[in-house]
Design a protein around this motif. Structure first.
Motif, short mmCIF file in Angstrom:
data_model
loop_
_atom_site.label_atom_id
_atom_site.label_comp_id
_atom_site.label_asym_id
_atom_site.label_seq_id
_atom_site.Cartn_x
_atom_site.Cartn_y
_atom_site.Cartn_z
N GLY A 115 17.36 47.07 47.99
CA GLY A 115 18.73 46.72 47.64
C GLY A 115 19.74 47.44 48.52
N LEU A 116 19.52 48.73 48.77
CA LEU A 116 20.44 49.49 49.61
C LEU A 116 20.43 48.98 51.05
N THR A 117 19.25 48.63 51.56
CA THR A 117 19.16 48.09 52.92
C THR A 117 19.90 46.76 53.03
N GLY A 118 19.77 45.92 52.00
CA GLY A 118 20.50 44.66 52.00
C GLY A 118 22.00 44.87 51.95
N LEU A 119 22.44 45.87 51.18
CA LEU A 119 23.88 46.17 51.10
C LEU A 119 24.41 46.67 52.43
N ILE A 120 23.67 47.57 53.08
CA ILE A 120 24.09 48.09 54.38
C ILE A 120 24.18 46.96 55.40
N ALA A 121 23.22 46.04 55.35
CA ALA A 121 23.23 44.93 56.31
C ALA A 121 24.48 44.08 56.17
N ILE A 122 24.86 43.73 54.94
CA ILE A 122 26.04 42.87 54.78
C ILE A 122 27.32 43.63 55.07
N ARG A 123 27.33 44.93 54.85
CA ARG A 123 28.50 45.73 55.20
C ARG A 123 28.73 45.75 56.71
N HIS A 124 27.68 45.53 57.48
CA HIS A 124 27.78 45.46 58.94
C HIS A 124 27.87 44.01 59.43
N GLY A 125 27.99 43.07 58.49
CA GLY A 125 28.13 41.68 58.89
C GLY A 125 26.84 40.99 59.29
N LEU A 126 25.69 41.59 59.02
CA LEU A 126 24.40 41.00 59.40
C LEU A 126 23.88 40.16 58.24
N VAL A 127 24.37 38.93 58.19
CA VAL A 127 24.12 38.08 57.03
C VAL A 127 22.64 37.72 56.89
N ASP A 128 22.01 37.34 57.99
CA ASP A 128 20.61 36.93 57.92
C ASP A 128 19.72 38.09 57.49
N ARG A 129 19.99 39.27 58.05
CA ARG A 129 19.22 40.45 57.64
C ARG A 129 19.49 40.77 56.18
N HIS A 130 20.71 40.65 55.73
CA HIS A 130 21.05 40.87 54.32
C HIS A 130 20.26 39.93 53.42
N ARG A 131 20.20 38.66 53.81
CA ARG A 131 19.49 37.68 53.01
C ARG A 131 18.01 38.03 52.91
N ARG A 132 17.40 38.41 54.03
CA ARG A 132 15.97 38.75 54.01
C ARG A 132 15.70 39.93 53.09
N TRP A 133 16.53 40.95 53.15
CA TRP A 133 16.29 42.14 52.34
C TRP A 133 16.57 41.90 50.86
N MET A 134 17.51 41.00 50.56
CA MET A 134 17.77 40.72 49.15
C MET A 134 16.67 39.83 48.56
N VAL A 135 16.04 39.01 49.39
CA VAL A 135 14.86 38.28 48.92
C VAL A 135 13.76 39.27 48.57
N ARG A 136 13.56 40.25 49.45
CA ARG A 136 12.57 41.29 49.17
C ARG A 136 12.94 42.06 47.90
N ASN A 137 14.22 42.34 47.75
CA ASN A 137 14.67 43.08 46.57
C ASN A 137 14.37 42.30 45.29
N TYR A 138 14.62 40.99 45.32
CA TYR A 138 14.36 40.22 44.11
C TYR A 138 12.87 40.09 43.84
N ALA A 139 12.06 40.12 44.90
CA ALA A 139 10.61 40.13 44.71
C ALA A 139 10.19 41.36 43.92
N VAL A 140 10.83 42.50 44.22
CA VAL A 140 10.54 43.72 43.46
C VAL A 140 11.12 43.62 42.05
N THR A 141 12.27 42.96 41.91
CA THR A 141 12.88 42.76 40.60
C THR A 141 11.91 42.04 39.65
#
Length: 209
Positions: A115-141
């Motif tokens: 979740g933190l990695t996904g947040l950092i990615a979107i804060r830097h404007g890296l939308v595709d990376r944000h999406r990938r990490w949030m998919v991983r985050n929800y897999a853990v959810t």
């Protein structure tokens, strides 16, 4: 459709797992009664993430309501922090064997890290990376749901419930979904033509928040 199916499975899990804690005199509380504050934090935050997760991955809805997507994303992450805090409190006060507490701790760490990695990615404007990490985050959810399904299957197959079995299933409940996510993503990437244009989500956005 995949995220909607996951959402329906999540609702079924919430009805079955959360329903037993509706009344304070429920036998489900057991050893949690003295730690019910941590339990309620974990349940409330987990409810938020499980329900909001599938909505975040509806592509058309996200593109049409980007501002609302950002608001619900913040609520999702806030729910994750609340649930993780409750989980840490439960782990710290749990009388369970070390192997089980370690497995729960690893799950919480994987949840917070993705979740933190996904947040950092979107804060830097890296939308595709944000999406990938949030998919991983929800897999853990979804780990509690996977664990709830896998434990009866393991018992039905003849395995005897034990701390080692429970700990192993806890580890597998988030490692296996993560592995499947990565496998599917790589298969899709290999099938994509080499000269295909990147999607709009793959383009970094300046000042994205």
């Amino acid at each position: 459709m995949l995220w909607l199916l996951l959402g329906l499975a999540s609702v079924e899990f919430l009805v079955a797992a959360y329903g037993k804690y509706r009344h304070l005199d429920s036998a489900a509380y057991g050893m949690f009664m003295a730690r019910r504050g941590w339990l309620w934090m974990h349940l409330a935050g987990g409810l938020t993430t499980v329900l909001l997760g599938p909505v975040q991955f509806l592509t058309q809805w996200r593109q049409r309501h980007l501002r609302l997507h950002r608001v619900t994303g913040r609520v999702y992450l806030a729910g994750m922090l609340v649930a993780a805090t409750g989980a840490i409190g439960l782990i710290a006060t749990s009388p369970a064997p070390f192997a089980i507490r370690l497995a729960f701790s690893a799950t919480a760490l994987a949840w917070l890290t993705t979740g933190l990695t996904g947040l950092i990615a979107i804060r830097h404007g890296l939308v595709d990376r944000h999406r990938r990490w949030m998919v991983r985050n929800y897999a853990v959810t979804l780990a509690p749901i996977v664990f709830r399904l896998s434990l009866p299957l393991a018992i039905a197959s003849g395995l005897v419930p034990s701390p080692i079995l429970i700990a192993t299933l806890l580890w597998c409940s988030w490692i296996v979904p993560l592995f499947l996510c990565e496998t599917v993503r790589r298969l899709v990437g290999w099938r994509r033509p080499a000269n295909a244009l990147p999607s709009a989500d793959a383009i970094p956005l300046r000042g994205a928040r």
